[in-house]
Scaffold this motif. Structure first.
Motif, short mmCIF file in Angstrom:
data_model
loop_
_atom_site.label_atom_id
_atom_site.label_comp_id
_atom_site.label_asym_id
_atom_site.label_seq_id
_atom_site.Cartn_x
_atom_site.Cartn_y
_atom_site.Cartn_z
N THR A 30 1.77 -7.86 7.71
CA THR A 30 1.07 -7.02 6.73
C THR A 30 -0.42 -7.04 7.00
O THR A 30 -1.00 -8.10 7.20
CB THR A 30 1.34 -7.51 5.30
N SER A 31 -1.03 -5.86 6.99
CA SER A 31 -2.48 -5.74 7.12
C SER A 31 -3.04 -5.55 5.71
O SER A 31 -2.62 -4.65 4.98
CB SER A 31 -2.82 -4.53 7.99
N ARG A 32 -3.99 -6.42 5.35
CA ARG A 32 -4.55 -6.36 4.00
C ARG A 32 -6.08 -6.23 4.06
O ARG A 32 -6.72 -6.76 4.96
CB ARG A 32 -4.20 -7.63 3.22
N ASN A 50 -9.88 -7.44 -0.36
CA ASN A 50 -9.49 -7.64 -1.77
C ASN A 50 -7.99 -7.89 -1.95
O ASN A 50 -7.51 -8.00 -3.06
CB ASN A 50 -9.93 -6.45 -2.62
N GLY A 51 -7.22 -7.94 -0.83
CA GLY A 51 -5.79 -8.21 -0.90
C GLY A 51 -4.91 -6.98 -0.92
O GLY A 51 -3.69 -7.10 -0.84
N GLU A 52 -5.51 -5.80 -1.04
CA GLU A 52 -4.74 -4.56 -1.06
C GLU A 52 -4.02 -4.39 0.28
O GLU A 52 -4.58 -4.60 1.35
CB GLU A 52 -5.66 -3.36 -1.29
N THR A 53 -2.74 -3.98 0.22
CA THR A 53 -1.97 -3.74 1.44
C THR A 53 -2.40 -2.43 2.07
O THR A 53 -2.36 -1.37 1.43
CB THR A 53 -0.47 -3.70 1.13
N PRO A 57 2.11 1.91 3.98
CA PRO A 57 3.20 1.47 3.09
C PRO A 57 4.11 2.59 2.59
O PRO A 57 5.29 2.36 2.37
CB PRO A 57 2.46 0.81 1.92
N LYS A 58 3.58 3.80 2.44
CA LYS A 58 4.39 4.89 1.88
C LYS A 58 5.50 5.34 2.82
O LYS A 58 6.53 5.83 2.37
CB LYS A 58 3.50 6.09 1.54
#
Length: 126
Positions: A51-53, A56-59, A99-100
């Motif tokens: 996972t690339s974040r 701020n932690g948002e994917t 992600p979508k």
């Protein structure tokens, strides 16, 4: 058919082993190959997700290494009751997507690998 247990990162994307299995079973039926859960050979799928974040932690997106192999039952000569599944065909690919569309892109990648397998299988098993 065996889908390797999905790691926690893969599970967070919404991937499910049953969904990957359904993709392959559907493709098998379309290509004329029969699915037999008790066969002496199997398709094996492994997915490793990264996972690339953002800071701020948002994917931001996912990357995945996808493997498809054909494994056949092999026996240990000195102890015929002992067997394991040995890969006789193997291909891998990498998928990167937001992600979508990640699950869809992973399914597309799995279908491409499966189509390569079927082409090779039919070429050598006429």
């Amino acid at each position: 058919m065996t889908i390797s247990p999905l790691d926690p990162e893969a599970a967070r994307t919404g991937l499910k082993a049953a969904g990957l299995q359904n993709v392959l079973i559907r493709k098998m039926r379309q290509s004329g190959l029969k699915y037999n859960a008790n066969a002496d050979a199997e398709l094996f799928v492994r997915v490793v997700v990264l996972t690339s974040r953002a800071v701020n932690g948002e994917t931001l997106g996912y990357g995945a290494h996808l493997e498809l192999s054909f494994r056949e039952k092999a026996f240990v000569k000195r102890q015929p009751a002992t067997y394991f599944f040995a890969p006789t065909w193997f291909k891998g690919s990498v998928t990167v997507a937001n992600p979508k569309v990640f699950k869809r892109e992973l399914a597309v990648g799995l279908v491409k690998l499966y189509n390569q397998f079927v082409g090779d299988y039919k070429r050598y098993n006429r």
